[in-house]
Scaffold this active site. Structure first.
Site, PDB file in Angstrom:
ATOM      1  N   HIS A 173     -11.078  -4.059   9.900  1.00 22.22           N
ATOM      2  CA  HIS A 173     -11.833  -3.814   8.673  1.00 22.22           C
ATOM      3  C   HIS A 173     -13.036  -2.883   8.903  1.00 22.22           C
ATOM      4  CE1 HIS A 173      -9.451  -7.159   7.200  1.00 22.22           C
ATOM      5  NE2 HIS A 173      -9.906  -6.962   5.980  1.00 22.22           N
ATOM      6  N   GLU A 183       0.804  -1.225   0.000  1.00 21.31           N
ATOM      7  CA  GLU A 183       0.000   0.000   0.000  1.00 21.31           C
ATOM      8  C   GLU A 183       0.835   1.273   0.000  1.00 21.31           C
ATOM      9  OE1 GLU A 183      -0.713  -2.615   1.930  1.00 21.31           O
ATOM     10  OE2 GLU A 183      -2.759  -3.203   1.410  1.00 21.31           O
TER      11      GLU A 183
END
Lengths: 327, 342
Positions: free
Chosen positions: A129, A60
Site C-alpha cells: 500500500h 481492476e
C-alpha cells in the site's frame, strides 16, 4: 474564498466536471455508496445516479479495460484506484490499451480517461500500500502523468485532466488529503503541462513533486535562516516533464537537487538527470544530486519506514553541501 | 485424440433465408477465405511480416454473427482479426494495406495484423494479448447502456459482439466480464470461437469443464452451444442474442464449435494436431457446406456462386495491388498519434 480540504477540492472538481459534461462518469471500488476510500466521491451517486458513479466489483484489470472501451466510444471515465498500488493489477490495460492504443490504431480512437487515487508512502501501511507507480509507468508511451500537491492545484489539475483527450494518470498523496487552503469561489483550471515555481531563488534549484514538496519547504525554512536562497519547483507533470521551466531555473542557479519519493533506481529523478545531461550539461556548476527513497519494499516498522523516505533534514544538509560545493 | 464433442443439431431448412441473404452470407465467407489464402501466399513470399494468424475454417462464425449486426453495432476482436474486420465492412484493400504496413492501412501502418482498428466501422480492435479485448468490448456495451439509461437517449440500443477463443475462457478477464455484463445487464454477445487448440495446448488439457457454454449459467446468463461450421446455425443463435441485447435483456454467451484449417500462426509448425482430427474438420468446411445448402434448396445456381467467387478474387487481387502501390508512412510522422490534440 472558501477554506477547503484537499479531498473536498478533488470532489468539487469531479462534481463540477460531471455537471458540465454528461459523458463524464466515475467508476471504481466503493466510489458510490461508500463515497470513496478517502471520501473524494462522497454522495455524488445520490446526485448523479448509480451509472454515473459506478461501484465496480474488485476486478481492476477488467474495469480499467472497460473504461478504455467506454472512452473509445465517446464517454469520459474517471477511474478511482482505491489505492493506486492496486492498479498494478491493471498494468496491461493501462499500458497496452490506455497508453498505446491511440498510436497503434493510427489515430482511429482517442482515450480520454483519468486514472486517479492515493499513491505514495503513508503511515505504516506496509509495502503493497506504499507504492509510487509514477516511476513504473513513466516509460509507457501515450500516458500523461500528473502529481498534485495542494488543495488548489489538486482541483484545477483534476478538472484539466478530465477535459484532456488523453489518458492521464493522476497521483494524489495518501497523506495530503487533509491539507487545507482557501480556494477561489470562481471556476479555475491549472494546466497539466506546467511546473509550478513554488519559491523563486537564485542559489540552487530544487525539483520535487507531491508530498516531498512539503518536506522541501520545511527544509527551505532552515536554509533561508542560513542565508541560502533556493528555488523550489514542483514538477506537477511527471510526463512529459516541463523542461522550459526546469531549464530556465538551471540557467539561473546552475545547481540542481532532485527530491522524490519514488525509489532511486529507474525513478523520475533518474530520467530528469539524463535529460539535464542531454540539454543543460554546460550550465551545471556541480553534478546533479538526487535524494530518493531507498530501493527496498517500504517496511512496516515506523523507524525503518522513516529511514526509507527522504526527510527534511537530509534535504537541508544536501543543499548546504551543494551551495558550499562540497557535493 | 480426445473424443470429439457431438455437434449440436440444427435444422437448416427451418432457417428460411432468401436467395439474397444467402448470397450475402456466401460472399462474406468467400471473401474471408480468399483474403486469408492471399495472406498466406504473401507471407511465404516474404511480402508480409510479423505474426500472422489466419482464420481459414472459422468463417461461419464471423459471417454468422457480424452479418446479423447493424452497421452502428460494435465488433471487438483478437489477434486473429482480419476476417472480423472484413465482415464488419472494413474494405479489403485497407486491411491488406495494413498488413503491408502502409499509410493507407486501416491502422495507418502502425498496428499490423494483430491490431486492426476502424472507428468508421466501429471495429474496436485487434487485441493481441489474450482476454484484454473482453473488457474493452464490455466498455462499449456499457457506453450503450449509459447513453440509454443515464442520458436518456432512447435510440442508444447498439449491441457489441466480442470474439475470443477457447484458450481465453480460462483467463480471469473472461469471468470478471461475464459477471459485470450480467450484473449490469449489458448489451453484449460473448462469442467463443472454440477451435479446440490454444497454439499447442489442447482445450481439454487446459480446462476442467470443456463445455464453455455451460459457464454462462453461473452468471444467470444464457449460454448457447452452436455448430460453428454452419453459418445459418451461428446466424440464428446470433440473431436471438442480438434481439435480447437490443431489447435490454442482457448478455449471451455463444460457444461456436469450429476449427482452424491452418496452424496457430503462419510461424506454427502445427505438429500436434492429428491427421484424423484435421480431416474430420476439413470435411465440415463451412463454405462447401453452405454451397450445398444453397444449391439443394434451389436458392441459387452454380453459375451464380462461381460469379461471386470470381468477383471476390478480383477484389482481393485489386486489394493486393492497392496495398503494394500504397505509400509507407512518412518518417516525419513517427511521433504522430502518440497524443490526441485537444
Amino acid at each position: 474564498m472558501a477554506e477547503t480540504l484537499m479531498f473536498n477540492a478533488l470532489r468539487e472538481a469531479i462534481d463540477e466536471e460531471m455537471a458540465r459534461d454528461e459523458t463524464v462518469f466515475v467508476l471504481g471500488e466503493d466510489v458510490g455508496h461508500y463515497g470513496g476510500s478517502y471520501k473524494v466521491t462522497k454522495d455524488l451517486y445520490q446526485k448523479y445516479g448509480e451509472l454515473r458513479v459506478l461501484d465496480t466489483p474488485i476486478a481492476e484489470n477488467s474495469f480499467t479495460g472497460m473504461a478504455v472501451g467506454a472512452a473509445m466510444t465517446g464517454l469520459r471515465p474517471i477511474i478511482e484506484g482505491m489505492n493506486m498500488g492496486f492498479l498494478l493489477l491493471a498494468f496491461n490495460q493501462i499500458a497496452n490499451n490506455a497508453g498505446m492504443l491511440r498510436y497503434t490504431s493510427g489515430g482511429n480512437f482517442k482515450i480520454p480517461m483519468v486514472i486517479r487515487g492515493p499513491g505514495g508512502v503513508g503511515r505504516q501501511l506496509g509495502a503493497e500500500h506504499s507504492q509510487r507507480l509514477e516511476a513504473y509507468f513513466q516509460a509507457v508511451p501515450g500516458l500523461k502523468i500528473v502529481a498534485c500537491s495542494t488543495a488548489y492545484n489538486a482541483k484545477g489539475l483534476l478538472k484539466s485532466a478530465i477535459r484532456d483527450d488523453n489518458p492521464v494518470l493522476f497521483f494524489e498523496h495518501v497523506l495530503l488529503y487533509n491539507l487545507k487552503e482557501d480556494l477561489p469561489n470562481h471556476e479555475y483550471l491549472v494546466p497539466l503541462d506546467k511546473a509550478e515555481v513554488v519559491r523563486p531563488g537564485k542559489d540552487v534549484t530544487i525539483l520535487t513533486y507531491s508530498r516531498m514538496r512539503h518536506h522541501v519547504m520545511q527544509a527551505v525554512k532552515g536554509l533561508v535562516a542560513k542565508g541560502i536562497d533556493p528555488e523550489v519547483i514542483d514538477l506537477i507533470s511527471l510526463k512529459p516533464l516541463d523542461f522550459a521551466t526546469i531549464g530556465a531555473s538551471i540557467q539561473k542557479t546552475h545547481r540542481v537537487i532532485i527530491v522524490e519519493e519514488c525509489m532511486k533506481t529507474g525513478g523520475i529523478g533518474a530520467e530528469i538527470i539524463a535529460s539535464i545531461n542531454d540539454q543543460y550539461f554546460d550550465e551545471l556548476d556541480a553534478p546533479v544530486v538526487r535524494l530518493s527513497s531507498q530501493d527496498i519494499p517500504t517496511p512496516y516498522n515506523g523507524k525503518l519506514e522513516s529511514l526509507t523516505i527522504v526527510q527534511p533534514k537530509q534535504i537541508e544538509t544536501a543543499v548546504e553541501h551543494m551551495v558550499a560545493l562540497r557535493v | 485424440m480426445v473424443q470429439e464433442r457431438t455437434l449440436p443439431q440444427f435444422q437448416a431448412p427451418a432457417a428460411q433465408i432468401s436467395a439474397e441473404e444467402g448470397l450475402m452470407l456466401y460472399e462474406d465467407m468467400v471473401l474471408g477465405r480468399f483474403f486469408e489464402d492471399k495472406c498466406a501466399e504473401m507471407y511465404y513470399r516474404g511480402k508480409m511480416f510479423g505474426f500472422v494468424h489466419l482464420y481459414n475454417g472459422q468463417e461461419a462464425v464471423s459471417t454468422g454473427v457480424i452479418k446479423a449486426l447493424r452497421h452502428d453495432d460494435y465488433v471487438c476482436s483478437t489477434y486473429r482479426d482480419h476476417v472480423h474486420a472484413l465482415s464488419a465492412g472494413v474494405p479489403a484493400q485497407n486491411v491488406m494495406a495494413e498488413l503491408f504496413g502502409k499509410e493507407t492501412g486501416c491502422s495507418r501502418g502502425r498496428g499490423g495484423s494483430m491490431h486492426l482498428f476502424s472507428s468508421e466501422h466501429n471495429l474496436l480492435g485487434g487485441f493481441a494479448f489474450i482476454g484484454e479485448g473482453i473488457p474493452v468490448a464490455l466498455g462499449a456495451a456499457f457506453q450503450s447502456r449509459y447513453r440509454r439509461d443515464a442520458l436518456g437517449q432512447a435510440d442508444a440500443d447498439q449491441v457489441t459482439a466480442c470474439f475470443f477463443g477457447d484458450g481465453t475462457t480460462n483467463n480471469g478477464q473472461f469471468f470478471e466480464c461475464l459477471n459485470m455484463a450480467a450484473l449490469w445487464n449489458l448489451p453484449i454477445l460473448f462469442v467463443v470461437e472454440n477451435n479446440k487448440w490454444a497454439i499447442g495446448m489442447a482445450h481439454e488439457r487446459a480446462t476442467s469443464q470443456p463445455e464453455i457454454y455451460r459457464k454462462a449459467s453461473v452468471f444467470g446468463m444464457p449460454g448457447v452451444e452452436v455448430d460453428g461450421m454452419d453459418v445459418l446455425a451461428v446466424r440464428t443463435a446470433a440473431q436471438t442474442a442480438i434481439a435480447r441485447a437490443r431489447a435490454g435483456e442482457g448478455p449471451t454467451l455463444i460457444e461456436c464449435l469450429t476449427y482452424r484449417f491452418r496452424g496457430h500462426s503462419l510461424a506454427d509448425p502445427d505438429e500436434l494436431r492429428s491427421k484424423v482430427e484435421k480431416e474430420t474438420w476439413l470435411a465440415r468446411d463451412p463454405i462447401k457446406r453452405f454451397e450445398v445448402y444453397l444449391l439443394e434448396n434451389n436458392l441459387v445456381d452454380e453459375d451464380t456462386l462461381r460469379g461471386i467467387r470470381d468477383r471476390v478474387q478480383t477484389l482481393i487481387d485489386d486489394a493486393l495491388t492497392f496495398a503494394e502501390e500504397s505509400p509507407e508512412p512518412s518518417p516525419d510522422d513517427l511521433y504522430k498519434y502518440i497524443f490526441a490534440e485537444s
